[in-house]
Design a protein around this motif. Structure first.
Motif, PDB file in Angstrom:
ATOM      1  N   GLN A 146       0.819  -1.205   0.000  1.00  0.00           N
ATOM      2  CA  GLN A 146       0.000   0.000   0.000  1.00  0.00           C
ATOM      3  C   GLN A 146       0.862   1.269   0.000  1.00  0.00           C
ATOM      4  N   VAL A 148       3.968   1.622  -1.245  1.00  0.00           N
ATOM      5  CA  VAL A 148       4.581   1.788  -2.561  1.00  0.00           C
ATOM      6  C   VAL A 148       3.526   2.236  -3.572  1.00  0.00           C
ATOM      7  N   GLY A 149       2.326   1.684  -3.442  1.00  0.00           N
ATOM      8  CA  GLY A 149       1.252   2.081  -4.337  1.00  0.00           C
ATOM      9  C   GLY A 149       0.845   3.535  -4.171  1.00  0.00           C
ATOM     10  N   ARG A 150       1.146   4.107  -3.023  1.00  0.00           N
ATOM     11  CA  ARG A 150       0.787   5.508  -2.810  1.00  0.00           C
ATOM     12  C   ARG A 150       1.917   6.460  -3.190  1.00  0.00           C
ATOM     13  N   TYR A 151       3.158   6.128  -2.807  1.00  0.00           N
ATOM     14  CA  TYR A 151       4.259   7.074  -2.964  1.00  0.00           C
ATOM     15  C   TYR A 151       5.238   6.720  -4.075  1.00  0.00           C
ATOM     16  N   GLY A 152       5.128   5.534  -4.658  1.00  0.00           N
ATOM     17  CA  GLY A 152       6.007   5.148  -5.743  1.00  0.00           C
ATOM     18  C   GLY A 152       5.633   5.813  -7.051  1.00  0.00           C
ATOM     19  N   GLY A 155       2.042   6.837  -8.247  1.00  0.00           N
ATOM     20  CA  GLY A 155       1.272   6.409  -7.086  1.00  0.00           C
ATOM     21  C   GLY A 155       0.019   7.222  -6.871  1.00  0.00           C
ATOM     22  N   GLU A 156      -0.831   6.750  -5.964  1.00  0.00           N
ATOM     23  CA  GLU A 156      -2.106   7.402  -5.694  1.00  0.00           C
ATOM     24  C   GLU A 156      -1.927   8.859  -5.291  1.00  0.00           C
ATOM     25  N   PRO A 168       8.682  10.688  -6.938  1.00  0.00           N
ATOM     26  CA  PRO A 168       8.270   9.416  -6.338  1.00  0.00           C
ATOM     27  C   PRO A 168       9.380   8.786  -5.509  1.00  0.00           C
ATOM     28  N   ARG A 207       5.530  -3.796  -7.459  1.00  0.00           N
ATOM     29  CA  ARG A 207       4.888  -2.543  -7.884  1.00  0.00           C
ATOM     30  C   ARG A 207       5.864  -1.583  -8.561  1.00  0.00           C
ATOM     31  N   ASP A 208       7.145  -1.736  -8.283  1.00  0.00           N
ATOM     32  CA  ASP A 208       8.160  -0.883  -8.896  1.00  0.00           C
ATOM     33  C   ASP A 208       9.422  -1.711  -9.097  1.00  0.00           C
TER      34      ASP A 208
END
Length: 373
Positions: A146, A148-152, A155-156, A168, A207-208
């Motif tokens: 979660q 990584v999904g937000r700040y990568g 991301g969100e 990012p 995710r990255d």
């Protein structure tokens, strides 16, 4: 060393002028050592960051903020399947707006994992109890996914704020001082840490794929390097001996606290020696190094000029050995003084006074490397 839960809360929930004292550091010529990119130089806050802090960092050409992302604070109950990022978002956005990258340290188990899933009896708190059961590691992996999904990349957070240029997160540090029982419970164990690391690495790279995974920063000799602790080079040696462990990380991190430059250099060199002996090409981060401007009995209380000289000599060494040791970055502990410190010498560890944000001689030494002001 610092008390773990206090450090997590104070640093992790970060939303994380004129030369003072008439010192001579501002009059000195910048050191004649190889230059490094802006992101090489960073700081570690030990209190809440404000817009004023971030603007001052930009003026000083600070390139990196290392901050704790505390699992226990962001998902305190099992019902929190969606992580509450409201305490972290402002710092990440503010840093991006000022062209500063964030390097997060992910640390600290919530009670519902340590006691509820792993069955530990936490004493005094659950933060240092690293997840170990299958269920605990699965929860850990989901939390990191979660983040990584937000700040990568893409991301969100960046999609929610298109008005901010994306910076990012691409480098992620896993845990903190795992070679010390102060920060790793129920016992220091490279095999246990490797499982924690593998779960985190899988979540990050899924995710990255281009992300960098950094080991938790290690102080050279916690508990003087004796049980129940492990010295940093011995911990790393044992980690490398585990099949597949080297595939779970890209960089090693040091916290080479010492009262003199020789001991700082020795801690860094010994870790690099282990990387070479393993035949690895891992990079090296200095994710904490520092000293206090106070004068006292602690060996790291060096006075105003002593703190500045410690920073200057350490940074000169890191820069001169940047290519030979593959040093990727150095973050000074800490950004500004704190009246709620994380250790005995930490109150005066900042580059600035706490209330006034008045720069110390150490700040003038810092910007002599960054080219800021």
């Amino acid at each position: 060393m610092r008390v773990p839960l206090a450090a997590v809360v104070a640093v992790g929930i970060l939303s994380l002028g004129s030369a003072g004292c008439g010192n001579s550091a501002a009059e000195e010529e910048p050191p004649s050592v190889p230059k490094a990119p802006r992101e090489f130089f960073g700081v570690v806050p030990q209190s809440l960051l404000t817009d004023v802090d971030l603007a001052r960092m930009q003026q000083g050409n600070v390139g990196t903020i290392r901050m704790v992302i505390p699992w226990g604070a962001l998902a305190p109950t099992e019902a929190d399947t969606e992580v509450d990022f409201s305490s972290i978002d402002p710092t990440v956005l503010g840093a991006a707006a000022n062209g500063i990258r964030i390097v997060p340290t992910i640390y600290g188990s919530p009670t519902w994992v340590a006691e509820g899933l792993d069955g530990y009896k936490c004493d005094p708190g659950c933060g240092p109890y690293a997840p170990s059961s299958e269920a605990g590691l699965a929860a850990w992996k989901d939390f990191i996914a979660q983040i990584v999904g937000r700040y990568g990349p893409d991301g969100e957070l960046w999609r929610d704020h298109p008005e901010v240029d994306q910076v990012p997160v691409r480098s992620w540090q896993i845990w903190n001082e795992q070679n010390s029982p102060t920060f790793y419970q129920p016992e220091v164990d490279p095999a246990s840490y490797e499982r924690l690391l593998e779960a985190a690495s899988d979540a990050i790279t899924a995710r990255d794929p281009g992300a960098e995974v950094i080991l938790g920063g290690m102080f050279g000799t916690p508990f003087k390097g004796e049980p129940p602790a492990l010295s940093a080079p011995e911990f790393l040696r044992q980690l490398y001996s585990i099949d597949g462990a080297r595939d779970t990380f890209d960089a090693v991190a040091a916290h080479p606290y010492a009262a003199n430059e020789g001991k700082i250099e020795l801690q860094v060199q010994l870790l690099h020696d282990q990387v070479e002996q393993a035949g690895d090409d891992a990079g090296l981060w200095i994710t904490e190094v520092g000293a206090s401007s106070d004068e006292g009995a602690n060996p790291l209380e060096l006075g105003l000029e002593g703190q500045a000289e410690q920073l200057r000599s350490a940074f000169e060494y890191f820069l001169s050995e940047r290519q030979a040791l593959n040093i990727e970055g150095v973050t000074w502990y800490s950004w500004r003084d704190s009246s709620q410190p994380q250790c005995d010498w930490c109150p005066g560890s900042g580059l600035f006074e706490e209330a006034s944000l008045e720069p110390k001689p150490a700040w003038e030494a810092f910007v002599s490397f960054t080219g800021g002001s």
